[in-house]
Design a protein around this motif. Structure first.
Motif, PDB file in Angstrom:
ATOM      1  N   PRO A   1      15.539  15.561   0.406  1.00  0.00           N
ATOM      2  CA  PRO A   1      15.309  16.546   2.153  1.00  0.00           C
ATOM      3  C   PRO A   1      14.019  16.579   2.219  1.00  0.00           C
ATOM      4  CG  PRO A   1      17.430  16.577   1.757  1.00  0.00           C
ATOM      5  CD  PRO A   1      16.597  16.049   0.050  1.00  0.00           C
ATOM      6  N   GLY A   2      12.389  16.953   3.140  1.00  0.00           N
ATOM      7  CA  GLY A   2      11.708  17.275   2.955  1.00  0.00           C
ATOM      8  C   GLY A   2      10.346  16.285   2.582  1.00  0.00           C
ATOM      9  N   THR A   3      11.000  14.765   1.496  1.00  0.00           N
ATOM     10  CA  THR A   3      10.025  14.170   1.361  1.00  0.00           C
ATOM     11  C   THR A   3       9.966  13.428   2.001  1.00  0.00           C
ATOM     12  OG1 THR A   3      11.374  13.016   0.041  1.00  0.00           O
ATOM     13  CG2 THR A   3      10.562  15.405  -0.647  1.00  0.00           C
ATOM     14  N   ASP A   4       9.977  12.961   3.080  1.00  0.00           N
ATOM     15  CA  ASP A   4       9.786  11.784   3.559  1.00  0.00           C
ATOM     16  C   ASP A   4       8.279  11.278   3.642  1.00  0.00           C
ATOM     17  OD1 ASP A   4      11.400  14.181   5.468  1.00  0.00           O
ATOM     18  OD2 ASP A   4      11.916  12.481   6.546  1.00  0.00           O
ATOM     19  N   ALA A   5       6.925  11.624   3.258  1.00  0.00           N
ATOM     20  CA  ALA A   5       5.745  10.857   3.293  1.00  0.00           C
ATOM     21  C   ALA A   5       5.990  10.683   1.738  1.00  0.00           C
ATOM     22  CB  ALA A   5       4.867  12.024   3.657  1.00  0.00           C
ATOM     23  N   HIS A   6       6.605  10.995   1.220  1.00  0.00           N
ATOM     24  CA  HIS A   6       6.397  10.851  -0.778  1.00  0.00           C
ATOM     25  C   HIS A   6       7.369   9.951  -0.415  1.00  0.00           C
ATOM     26  CE1 HIS A   6       6.173  10.983  -5.082  1.00  0.00           C
ATOM     27  NE2 HIS A   6       7.811  10.987  -4.722  1.00  0.00           N
ATOM     28  N   THR A   7       8.076   9.262   0.465  1.00  0.00           N
ATOM     29  CA  THR A   7       9.379   8.721   0.434  1.00  0.00           C
ATOM     30  C   THR A   7       8.992   7.017   0.698  1.00  0.00           C
ATOM     31  OG1 THR A   7      10.998  10.061   0.244  1.00  0.00           O
ATOM     32  CG2 THR A   7      11.894   7.887   0.663  1.00  0.00           C
ATOM     33  N   VAL A   8       7.843   7.439   1.790  1.00  0.00           N
ATOM     34  CA  VAL A   8       7.410   6.589   2.736  1.00  0.00           C
ATOM     35  C   VAL A   8       6.472   5.918   1.598  1.00  0.00           C
ATOM     36  CG1 VAL A   8       6.140   6.242   4.469  1.00  0.00           C
ATOM     37  CG2 VAL A   8       8.200   6.802   4.708  1.00  0.00           C
ATOM     38  N   ALA A   9       5.839   6.215   0.980  1.00  0.00           N
ATOM     39  CA  ALA A   9       5.007   5.699  -0.376  1.00  0.00           C
ATOM     40  C   ALA A   9       5.548   4.907  -0.941  1.00  0.00           C
ATOM     41  CB  ALA A   9       3.855   7.613  -1.015  1.00  0.00           C
ATOM     42  N   ILE A  10       6.123   5.498  -1.668  1.00  0.00           N
ATOM     43  CA  ILE A  10       6.717   5.209  -2.557  1.00  0.00           C
ATOM     44  C   ILE A  10       7.616   3.164  -2.351  1.00  0.00           C
ATOM     45  CG2 ILE A  10       9.330   4.636  -4.000  1.00  0.00           C
ATOM     46  CD1 ILE A  10       8.498   7.845  -4.719  1.00  0.00           C
ATOM     47  N   ALA A  11       8.249   3.456  -0.819  1.00  0.00           N
ATOM     48  CA  ALA A  11       8.874   2.453   0.015  1.00  0.00           C
ATOM     49  C   ALA A  11       7.378   1.357  -0.236  1.00  0.00           C
ATOM     50  CB  ALA A  11       9.716   3.089   1.330  1.00  0.00           C
ATOM     51  N   ARG A  12       6.612   1.623   0.190  1.00  0.00           N
ATOM     52  CA  ARG A  12       5.103   1.229   1.116  1.00  0.00           C
ATOM     53  C   ARG A  12       4.957   0.190  -0.592  1.00  0.00           C
ATOM     54  NH1 ARG A  12       0.436   2.747   4.276  1.00  0.00           N
ATOM     55  NH2 ARG A  12      -0.376   0.499   3.890  1.00  0.00           N
ATOM     56  N   TRP A  13       5.120   1.047  -2.087  1.00  0.00           N
ATOM     57  CA  TRP A  13       4.978   0.269  -3.156  1.00  0.00           C
ATOM     58  C   TRP A  13       5.502  -1.331  -3.305  1.00  0.00           C
ATOM     59  CZ3 TRP A  13       7.012  -0.389  -7.669  1.00  0.00           C
ATOM     60  CH2 TRP A  13       6.675  -0.415  -9.242  1.00  0.00           C
ATOM     61  N   MET A  14       7.322  -0.754  -2.861  1.00  0.00           N
ATOM     62  CA  MET A  14       7.855  -2.032  -3.060  1.00  0.00           C
ATOM     63  C   MET A  14       7.414  -2.322  -2.348  1.00  0.00           C
ATOM     64  SD  MET A  14      10.563  -0.095  -4.924  1.00  0.00           S
ATOM     65  CE  MET A  14      10.606   1.440  -5.736  1.00  0.00           C
ATOM     66  N   GLY A  15       7.215  -1.934  -1.038  1.00  0.00           N
ATOM     67  CA  GLY A  15       6.457  -3.749  -0.031  1.00  0.00           C
ATOM     68  C   GLY A  15       5.572  -3.895  -0.463  1.00  0.00           C
ATOM     69  N   GLU A  16       4.527  -3.901  -0.978  1.00  0.00           N
ATOM     70  CA  GLU A  16       3.588  -4.483  -2.083  1.00  0.00           C
ATOM     71  C   GLU A  16       3.266  -4.756  -3.030  1.00  0.00           C
ATOM     72  OE1 GLU A  16       0.430  -1.155  -0.091  1.00  0.00           O
ATOM     73  OE2 GLU A  16       1.161  -0.782   1.327  1.00  0.00           O
ATOM     74  N   SER A  17       3.918  -4.565  -3.419  1.00  0.00           N
ATOM     75  CA  SER A  17       3.763  -4.358  -5.157  1.00  0.00           C
ATOM     76  C   SER A  17       5.002  -5.430  -5.639  1.00  0.00           C
ATOM     77  CB  SER A  17       3.938  -3.118  -6.351  1.00  0.00           C
ATOM     78  OG  SER A  17       2.748  -2.110  -5.712  1.00  0.00           O
ATOM     79  N   LEU A  18       6.057  -5.727  -5.275  1.00  0.00           N
ATOM     80  CA  LEU A  18       6.998  -6.334  -5.954  1.00  0.00           C
ATOM     81  C   LEU A  18       6.844  -8.239  -4.923  1.00  0.00           C
ATOM     82  CD1 LEU A  18       9.979  -3.880  -5.673  1.00  0.00           C
ATOM     83  CD2 LEU A  18       8.345  -4.707  -7.688  1.00  0.00           C
ATOM     84  N   THR A  19       7.887  -8.834  -5.502  1.00  0.00           N
ATOM     85  CA  THR A  19       7.716  -9.818  -5.417  1.00  0.00           C
ATOM     86  C   THR A  19       9.058 -10.174  -4.036  1.00  0.00           C
ATOM     87  OG1 THR A  19       6.377 -11.146  -7.135  1.00  0.00           O
ATOM     88  CG2 THR A  19       7.734 -12.363  -5.425  1.00  0.00           C
ATOM     89  N   PRO A  20       8.451 -10.060  -2.969  1.00  0.00           N
ATOM     90  CA  PRO A  20      10.207 -10.393  -1.987  1.00  0.00           C
ATOM     91  C   PRO A  20      11.110 -11.756  -3.062  1.00  0.00           C
ATOM     92  CG  PRO A  20       8.387 -11.002  -1.128  1.00  0.00           C
ATOM     93  CD  PRO A  20       7.426 -10.686  -1.888  1.00  0.00           C
TER      94      PRO A  20
END
Lengths: 470, 470
Positions: free
Chosen positions: B448-467
């Motif tokens: 809780p409270g780490t929304d921006a950090h969580t979005v940043a990690i989710a973006r890394w997943m989206g950009e760095s991993l192969t679908p």
């Protein structure tokens, strides 16, 4: 010469609030009935309402039908609850399925959502008779209402729960639902000579009215017994606010309990307490001490002093939080209704919110947490805190001064009320003092969650101390 | 032979959600405009809506006027915010001043309160175009809606935010407001192949919708950038829930950030994950580990195991809390509208609330606090938790079996969604997997409270991993 309006002088020793809980025996044996009780209330309303103006609307036909159904239940020995048949007023901020909810605000003229607030729903489940909507100041804010004080029509009944306080003070009904944001429940209780319970934050489900972090539903009543019975009837049916425990305590009114130790807390409003009222309050404190209760006070107790320092600025702190939390909704309404808001409300809500800003609001939340943590230090040390409920009896409100900014608090100074609001603490008004022929209340404040204990101590004050007249 | 409806197979590697943030440059230089952008959205709606049925009502005329005003602001170089001109759908549980709010429920047919929810008010302040109301399941509950999945009309879009997920998945709009109680935002995000942000409890002001302790407003979007821009535009204008800090984070979308350590948490729903989807999820986890991220998991980490044990029963725990909190209001509506509720909702809300009782509810709150405290143990140990967002891709819902009780979860199993709801934790859906030609999401959950950090990690997943396609 015009004649002044009739003034009924208030004497706390002889004034008796209207009681309901004492009628049960007579309801059972048929010597009285909820229908007859209601008719007596309606007769008082017919007599007093033209001057007091406590009600926005009443559903008298519906009330009579409900009273007849209640009468039948009592005769069968099957009332739904101890308050089955109790005629009650509902502050016009709360939604009611059978009456409009106009919130004292032009923008809500004719608003009629046809559903019940959680507390209203619970009251109906318990058999209470939802008689009508009591006057609120505009959206619960600082703009005064047309309601007059039942002990002097030149004076304010307080606000924002103007009609609830005045209706119970005028003995029109034994109880009414009030709400507190700053001092909206407790100050009218003081000014109208009624018992008032502002419970722990979240202990009574606010239903659709969850949009502020420090508001409470509570009860005005002519007796501490009815006050408790109404509160627990609601909480045991509709619970507390989502995520909060409901009001804790017994189904029957908690009996009087003598405290071992209390603290007198002066707060930043102490200097605004008028001299007569201060004398009355000190006489109460002297009596408490003479009864054998230990009284902690500044000068003699470091924790009390620490708490008093923490309370500095409490009115501005609380006002800012409330203004910020209401600002988006009120701006949305104001956009649709350019004339829908008083200049006073605009100044209070919008200017205050603008000054505070988002960062200021979040700092205010942290400050509130710090004040609350400081208050918790008193928990193990005292059974309750005593304060005046208001800075004196009801003032005369003669209107704003032309050419000057609108007065900030026409319904009275909330300086002694913001502490319990901000702390989320239960507070009880004991109608124990008369100042200049007007009611003036003693406030008993407990720790969050100790509502029943706080009511028990307040009842001890009410039953054991000699009412004071100055 | 009847022909089956057309099926568009989903490929996470090639599917592109509709984006708005990339259009700013063209809005400024006049090669594109918010009005033209809107017209393209309306064309897609005209094409897809007859089958998808994502909308309850649209205000197309008003939207065109708003788009023209936005076009003028961009041309002058004075947009109100980065989302000025963004056409957005609003889940039909939220009040809107210019459209009815019918909540997918017969009892609210024609309900039109003519005011804006806090989030809607804030979106208008930011210049977003409130295009219409998206379909919700009945009062946000388990009864399915008429909306179909944009990748296969025989399948559910998930619920309760059925229309928001489907409208964004069908590229009708770049973003929509959704809400989550149990799994009402995240599950539709998974089923419709869209980005979804369920923020920290209280981080986006719910306005009039404060009557449950574990619901959140959040965002479905075609891109992580628009998802963040919409969320922060609201929170920076209307704040968080009363008494809560608003969403914390930068005005611009947080850039991708590689985590150091993550935990995979299997939850009680793990056994219900279908084998293909499990394989896809494990391939994602393998890629994360191969990238150099440390992955903690049961068998190797005692704190993860402690947390998994704490999560046992989370769906029943969360369902009970929600049913209890809604029960008084829904009973009040049901009293007026005997046919206003589906049998499924009656069973879910009333039977569950009756079984729980007041004491059971308060025990549930204490249990929730214990689970949350256990989750906090992971805070210093991992950057995020990874879970599937659903137990597989969208299922086919063929209706209840005659003679049997109504199915509990026709819009999909919420077992992977209740943890973030119950914990008040931010969660992001990353549309990264295709199972059987249908979307299936990866869930990144933070403290809780780490929304921006969580979005940043989710973006890394989206950009760095192969679908992954299985």
């Amino acid at each position: 010469m015009t004649s002044a309006p009739a003034v009924v002088r208030y004497d706390p020793a002889t004034f008796e609030g209207l009681r309901f809980h004492t009628a049960a025996e007579a309801f059972r044996d048929g010597t009285d009935s909820p229908r007859e009780y209601l008719e007596r209330c309606l007769a008082t309303i017919a007599e007093r309402e033209p001057v007091v103006r406590a009600w926005v609307v009443r559903n008298e036909e519906g009330a009579r039908q409900q009273a007849d159904a209640s009468t039948a239940r009592w005769r069968r020995g099957r009332p739904l609850s101890p308050i089955d048949g109790l005629p009650i007023g509902i502050k016009d901020l709360l939604e009611t399925r059978d009456m409009p909810t106009q919130m004292g605000c032009k923008a809500f003229a004719g608003n009629f959502p046809r559903r019940d607030n959680a507390a209203v729903w619970a009251l109906r489940q318990a058999g209470a008779i939802v008689l009508g909507k009591t006057v609120t100041t505009e959206l619960g804010g600082p703009e005064p209402s047309p309601t007059t004080n039942p002990f002097d029509p030149r004076r304010t009944p307080g606000g924002s729960s103007s009609g609830s306080g005045a209706a119970v003070g005028a003995r029109m009904v034994p109880a009414a639902i009030a709400t507190q944001t700053g001092g909206s429940l407790m100050r009218p209780a003081s000014f109208n000579g009624v018992w008032g319970l502002k419970p722990t934050q979240g202990a009574i489900n606010r239903g659709e009215r969850q949009t502020a972090s420090m508001t409470s539903h509570g009860v005005h009543a002519g007796s501490p017994e009815d006050m408790w019975l109404v509160a627990i009837a609601i909480a045991s049916r509709a619970g507390g606010d989502p995520g909060r425990p409901a009001l804790q305590g017994p189904a029957a009114p908690p009996p009087a309990r003598m405290p071992g130790t209390v603290a007198v807390v002066e707060t930043e409003a102490w200097d605004r307490l008028d001299p007569l009222s201060r004398r009355a309050f000190e006489q109460i404190v002297d009596q408490v001490e003479a009864s054998g209760v230990r009284v902690l006070r500044r000068g003699g107790d470091a924790v009390v002093e620490r708490f008093e320092h923490a309370l500095v600025g409490v009115t501005d702190l609380g006002s800012g939080i409330l203004a910020w939390e209401h600002s988006w909704a009120f701006r949305d309404i104001a956009a649709d209704h350019p004339d829908g808001f008083s200049a006073r409300a605009t100044r209070f809500f919008f200017d205050t919110a603008d000054r505070l800003g988002a960062a200021g609001y979040e700092e205010s939340l942290r400050t509130r947490a710090a004040v609350t943590a400081t208050y918790a230090l008193l928990g193990p040390r005292v059974d309750a805190v005593l304060l005046p409920t208001s800075s004196g009896p009801a003032p005369v409100w003669a209107g704003d001064v032309p050419g000057e900014p609108p007065a900030r608090w026409p319904t009275g100074d909330p300086g002694f009320n913001f502490p319990s609001s901000l702390l989320g603490a239960p507070s009880v008004n004991v109608p124990l003092m008369g100042v200049d022929g007007l009611p003036f209340g003693l406030q008993v404040m407990g720790q969050p969650g100790t509502d029943a204990h706080t009511v028990a101590i307040a009842r001890w004050m009410g039953e054991s101390l000699t009412p004071v007249i100055v």
